[in-house]
Design an enzyme around this catalytic site. Structure first.
Site, PDB file in Angstrom:
ATOM      1  N   ARG A 161       0.843  -1.202   0.000  1.00 26.30           N
ATOM      2  CA  ARG A 161       0.000   0.000   0.000  1.00 26.30           C
ATOM      3  C   ARG A 161       0.875   1.249   0.000  1.00 26.30           C
ATOM      4  O   ARG A 161       0.635   2.190  -0.759  1.00 26.30           O
ATOM      5  CB  ARG A 161      -0.936  -0.005   1.206  1.00 26.30           C
ATOM      6  N   HIS A 184      -7.994   7.928   1.769  1.00 22.21           N
ATOM      7  CA  HIS A 184      -7.694   8.548   3.060  1.00 22.21           C
ATOM      8  C   HIS A 184      -8.754   9.591   3.416  1.00 22.21           C
ATOM      9  O   HIS A 184      -9.060  10.472   2.604  1.00 22.21           O
ATOM     10  CB  HIS A 184      -6.335   9.256   3.026  1.00 22.21           C
TER      11      HIS A 184
END
Length: 207
Positions: A161, A184
């Site tokens: 990631r 996010h």
């Protein structure tokens, strides 16, 4: 009258097993992400495995889309649109959902995986018994591939990631777009990729 003598009885000493403390990540490795070359080495290392096609596809999908281990393990075929070559990404930790393009090499891998999957499952990645692949199983696979690739440090799934974030930042993608791609909620989690990328210094020392 005889005196009574009291004998002091010492309680048995309890032996406790001291669990060794886990070393901080900084002591295990100098960084928490993989470079693009290291991801390629992981992919190459899986080719000799019995389930090499599945394992390599897991690594590529996790890397290309910045998936957490839990998101990869829960990935279902109905999230993949083969007609439009898109992936509908569902995030954990209250992350923002998004739709990502799927590149040709990745699409071909997924088509083959779906075609060869036995027994059939609604989940994309399964064990040889047909059960959904677990996060622990994915972690073990990444660690083995890292050792086979001679990375020199213990690799773990979340490094893929981070590798995605740094690779896209190095390509010059802006922080807001990167935030949306990785899901996010807080942009501060995204800023670390653009802060550490070498691309921000590309014009230094140029006349």
């Amino acid at each position: 009258m005889a005196k009574s003598h009291l004998r002091l009885i010492t309680p048995p000493i309890e032996k406790r097993t001291v669990t060794p403390k886990r070393l901080p990540n900084a002591d295990l490795r100098t960084r928490e992400y993989l470079t693009e070359a290291e991801v390629e080495r992981l992919l190459e290392a899986t080719k000799s495995n019995r389930w090499g096609h599945r394992d390599g596809t897991m690594i590529l999908v996790a890397y290309r889309h910045g998936l957490r281990a839990a998101e990869l393990a829960d990935l279902r075929w109905d999230q993949i649109d083969f007609t439009t070559a898109t992936l509908h990404v569902r995030r954990v930790k209250q992350g923002s959902r998004s739709t990502h393009p799927i590149l040709g090499d990745e699409l071909r891998r997924l088509r083959r995986l779906q075609r060869e999957q036995q027994p059939k499952s609604p989940f994309v990645f399964t064990s040889e018994r047909g059960a959904p692949f677990t996060t622990a199983g994915f972690a073990r696979m990444i660690e083995r591939a890292g050792a086979q690739a001679n990375l020199g440090f213990k690799a773990h799934p979340h490094m893929l990631r981070h590798a995605c974030g740094f690779a896209l930042a190095n390509r010059g993608h802006d922080t807001r777009a990167l935030q949306a791609y990785l899901g996010h909620r807080n942009i501060q989690h995204t800023v670390k990729y653009t802060e550490l990328t070498s691309a921000r210094f590309k014009d230094f020392w140029r006349s």
